[in-house]
Design a protein around this motif. Structure first.
Motif, PDB file in Angstrom:
ATOM      1  N   SER A  96      14.721 -62.821  29.185  1.00 10.99           N
ATOM      2  CA  SER A  96      13.980 -63.710  28.297  1.00 10.99           C
ATOM      3  C   SER A  96      14.520 -63.594  26.877  1.00 10.99           C
ATOM      4  CB  SER A  96      12.481 -63.352  28.311  1.00 10.99           C
ATOM      5  OG  SER A  96      11.904 -63.592  29.563  1.00 10.99           O
ATOM      6  N   VAL A  97      14.764 -62.360  26.444  1.00 12.44           N
ATOM      7  CA  VAL A  97      15.318 -62.118  25.107  1.00 12.44           C
ATOM      8  C   VAL A  97      16.690 -62.779  24.977  1.00 12.44           C
ATOM      9  CG1 VAL A  97      16.192 -60.327  23.539  1.00 12.44           C
ATOM     10  CG2 VAL A  97      14.029 -59.970  24.759  1.00 12.44           C
ATOM     11  N   ILE A  98      17.521 -62.591  25.983  1.00 12.65           N
ATOM     12  CA  ILE A  98      18.878 -63.160  25.969  1.00 12.65           C
ATOM     13  C   ILE A  98      18.817 -64.683  25.956  1.00 12.65           C
ATOM     14  CG2 ILE A  98      20.999 -63.408  27.331  1.00 12.65           C
ATOM     15  CD1 ILE A  98      20.493 -60.486  28.283  1.00 12.65           C
ATOM     16  N   SER A  99      17.867 -65.253  26.695  1.00 14.56           N
ATOM     17  CA  SER A  99      17.764 -66.716  26.767  1.00 14.56           C
ATOM     18  C   SER A  99      17.424 -67.336  25.411  1.00 14.56           C
ATOM     19  CB  SER A  99      16.708 -67.134  27.799  1.00 14.56           C
ATOM     20  OG  SER A  99      15.401 -66.886  27.320  1.00 14.56           O
ATOM     21  N   HIS A 100      16.831 -66.544  24.523  1.00 11.65           N
ATOM     22  CA  HIS A 100      16.499 -67.034  23.185  1.00 11.65           C
ATOM     23  C   HIS A 100      17.648 -66.823  22.197  1.00 11.65           C
ATOM     24  CE1 HIS A 100      12.514 -67.988  24.467  1.00 11.65           C
ATOM     25  NE2 HIS A 100      12.187 -66.737  24.724  1.00 11.65           N
ATOM     26  N   ASN A 104      22.044 -58.481  20.840  1.00 12.15           N
ATOM     27  CA  ASN A 104      22.083 -57.011  20.876  1.00 12.15           C
ATOM     28  C   ASN A 104      20.763 -56.427  21.366  1.00 12.15           C
ATOM     29  OD1 ASN A 104      24.743 -56.809  19.661  1.00 12.15           O
ATOM     30  ND2 ASN A 104      23.770 -57.477  17.758  1.00 12.15           N
ATOM     31  N   ILE A 105      20.818 -55.669  22.458  1.00 12.34           N
ATOM     32  CA  ILE A 105      19.605 -55.106  23.064  1.00 12.34           C
ATOM     33  C   ILE A 105      19.774 -53.601  23.255  1.00 12.34           C
ATOM     34  CG2 ILE A 105      18.214 -55.022  25.165  1.00 12.34           C
ATOM     35  CD1 ILE A 105      18.830 -58.015  25.533  1.00 12.34           C
ATOM     36  N   LEU A 106      18.731 -52.876  22.846  1.00 11.17           N
ATOM     37  CA  LEU A 106      18.681 -51.429  23.067  1.00 11.17           C
ATOM     38  C   LEU A 106      17.432 -51.095  23.856  1.00 11.17           C
ATOM     39  CD1 LEU A 106      19.460 -48.431  22.559  1.00 11.17           C
ATOM     40  CD2 LEU A 106      18.193 -48.599  20.384  1.00 11.17           C
ATOM     41  N   VAL A 107      17.598 -50.420  24.984  1.00 12.92           N
ATOM     42  CA  VAL A 107      16.460 -49.916  25.748  1.00 12.92           C
ATOM     43  C   VAL A 107      16.331 -48.427  25.427  1.00 12.92           C
ATOM     44  CG1 VAL A 107      15.400 -49.606  28.013  1.00 12.92           C
ATOM     45  CG2 VAL A 107      16.878 -51.588  27.584  1.00 12.92           C
ATOM     46  N   LEU A 108      15.220 -48.067  24.815  1.00 15.09           N
ATOM     47  CA  LEU A 108      14.978 -46.672  24.448  1.00 15.09           C
ATOM     48  C   LEU A 108      13.883 -46.109  25.355  1.00 15.09           C
ATOM     49  CD1 LEU A 108      15.336 -44.191  22.698  1.00 15.09           C
ATOM     50  CD2 LEU A 108      13.746 -45.189  21.052  1.00 15.09           C
ATOM     51  N   ASN A 109      14.239 -45.141  26.156  1.00 18.48           N
ATOM     52  CA  ASN A 109      13.361 -44.604  27.181  1.00 18.48           C
ATOM     53  C   ASN A 109      12.728 -43.279  26.755  1.00 18.48           C
ATOM     54  OD1 ASN A 109      12.263 -44.227  29.871  1.00 18.48           O
ATOM     55  ND2 ASN A 109      13.908 -42.743  30.185  1.00 18.48           N
ATOM     56  N   THR A 110      11.477 -43.057  27.209  1.00 16.34           N
ATOM     57  CA  THR A 110      10.797 -41.794  26.915  1.00 16.34           C
ATOM     58  C   THR A 110      10.338 -41.063  28.182  1.00 16.34           C
ATOM     59  OG1 THR A 110       8.603 -42.830  26.713  1.00 16.34           O
ATOM     60  CG2 THR A 110       9.961 -42.730  24.712  1.00 16.34           C
ATOM     61  N   HIS A 111      10.756 -41.543  29.342  1.00 16.77           N
ATOM     62  CA  HIS A 111      10.309 -40.944  30.613  1.00 16.77           C
ATOM     63  C   HIS A 111      11.473 -40.849  31.593  1.00 16.77           C
ATOM     64  CE1 HIS A 111       8.319 -40.195  34.346  1.00 16.77           C
ATOM     65  NE2 HIS A 111       8.474 -41.418  34.795  1.00 16.77           N
ATOM     66  N   GLY A 112      11.724 -39.642  32.083  1.00 12.62           N
ATOM     67  CA  GLY A 112      12.863 -39.404  32.962  1.00 12.62           C
ATOM     68  C   GLY A 112      12.891 -40.276  34.197  1.00 12.62           C
ATOM     69  N   GLY A 113      11.718 -40.570  34.763  1.00 15.37           N
ATOM     70  CA  GLY A 113      11.655 -41.361  35.984  1.00 15.37           C
ATOM     71  C   GLY A 113      12.103 -42.798  35.835  1.00 15.37           C
ATOM     72  N   ASN A 114      12.203 -43.281  34.593  1.00 16.45           N
ATOM     73  CA  ASN A 114      12.638 -44.660  34.356  1.00 16.45           C
ATOM     74  C   ASN A 114      14.152 -44.814  34.288  1.00 16.45           C
ATOM     75  OD1 ASN A 114       9.941 -45.414  34.084  1.00 16.45           O
ATOM     76  ND2 ASN A 114       9.956 -45.264  31.859  1.00 16.45           N
ATOM     77  N   GLN A 115      14.858 -43.714  34.174  1.00 16.87           N
ATOM     78  CA  GLN A 115      16.283 -43.783  33.867  1.00 16.87           C
ATOM     79  C   GLN A 115      17.099 -44.552  34.900  1.00 16.87           C
ATOM     80  OE1 GLN A 115      17.786 -40.009  31.462  1.00 16.87           O
ATOM     81  NE2 GLN A 115      16.491 -39.353  33.146  1.00 16.87           N
ATOM     82  N   ALA A 116      16.817 -44.344  36.180  1.00 15.54           N
ATOM     83  CA  ALA A 116      17.585 -45.000  37.229  1.00 15.54           C
ATOM     84  C   ALA A 116      17.418 -46.514  37.168  1.00 15.54           C
ATOM     85  CB  ALA A 116      17.167 -44.477  38.603  1.00 15.54           C
ATOM     86  N   SER A 117      16.174 -46.977  37.029  1.00 18.91           N
ATOM     87  CA  SER A 117      15.911 -48.419  36.969  1.00 18.91           C
ATOM     88  C   SER A 117      16.550 -49.043  35.729  1.00 18.91           C
ATOM     89  CB  SER A 117      14.398 -48.682  36.962  1.00 18.91           C
ATOM     90  OG  SER A 117      13.810 -48.254  38.164  1.00 18.91           O
TER      91      SER A 117
END
Length: 256
Positions: A96-100, A104-117
């Protein structure tokens, strides 16, 4: 700037090279001494710090509060999305962000279980949108050498709900930290139950990963030693994270 606080017209006129940040958290057990919202609380506070410092030089998306926490489900209160669901959620939001028109996109994670996805989604989008910069990291990967200098509990002491996460929560909002309920968790005793090659903590990876339910690995839900946590350490950790993020976000705008 917060993405959701802007009008459609204002967002349409925003520089499309402005870095867009998606923070990902979780709602899951963090021992007896920390709340279920720990990871998401850290994510939300980081977003506030970034917005306060960078203002119009960054766009912050709504924080994703629930992540992949299936390995914590034997502890009451944990919420979890399936990998397929999480990948679809992250992908739909970022596309959605790209379509607009944002580059430049940064995904900042705070939980180890999300890393794979997150890794899968960023790889998919990076190969599909060649003119975009898709970047991802987790807070503990930022300034790792400086963070290690703050580690007093030693190897294994800075895992889940351990020295660092507890310090951050004490600094961000001490109302959520029940010090009297703090207990040393796995990684202090797990060494005798598993081979050395499986040993790891937040900053030091293992040679190989044993995929298991958290409750089997640590009965109280804690990896590490929260007794070494304190307010000042939480402040120092956060300062390191924000300094690194400031530089990454600044550099992102120059990539186009």
């Amino acid at each position: 700037m917060y993405w959701s606080n802007l009008s459609s017209e204002a967002l349409s006129q925003t520089d499309k090279c402005t870095p867009v940040v998606l923070l990902t958290g979780a709602i899951e057990q963090h021992g007896k001494h920390l709340p279920l919202v720990t990871d998401t609380l850290i994510a939300s506070h980081i977003s506030e710090c970034i917005e306060n410092e960078l203002k119009e030089d960054v766009l912050i998306l709504p924080t994703m509060s629930v992540g992949y926490s299936q390995h914590h489900m034997k502890f009451c209160g944990t919420l979890s999305l399936r990998h397929k669901t999480l990948i679809g959620l992250y992908r739909d939001i970022l596309e959605s962000v790209i379509s607009h028109g944002f580059k430049n996109i940064l995904v900042l994670n705070t939980h180890g279980g999300n890393q794979a996805s997150i890794s899968v989604v960023c790889e998919m989008l990076g190969h599909k949108y060649h003119d975009n910069n898709i970047i991802h990291t987790s807070w503990w990967k930022l300034g790792a050498e400086q963070l290690l200098e703050l580690n007093e509990s030693g190897f294994g002491g800075i895992g889940h709900a351990g020295e660092f996460e507890t310090s951050l929560i004490e600094y961000i909002d001490a109302r959520f930290y029940q010090r009297e309920l703090s207990l040393v968790g796995g990684n202090r005793t797990i060494q005798s139950n598993y081979p050395d090659w499986s040993s790891a903590d937040m900053l030091r990876g293992s040679k190989a990963v044993v995929v298991q339910d958290i409750k089997k690995q640590t009965g109280n839900g804690v990896f590490g030693d929260p007794s070494y946590a304190n307010y000042e350490k939480g402040k120092q950790i956060l300062n390191i994270i924000i300094a690194e993020l400031r530089q990454i976000i600044k550099d992102m705008k120059e990539l186009n």
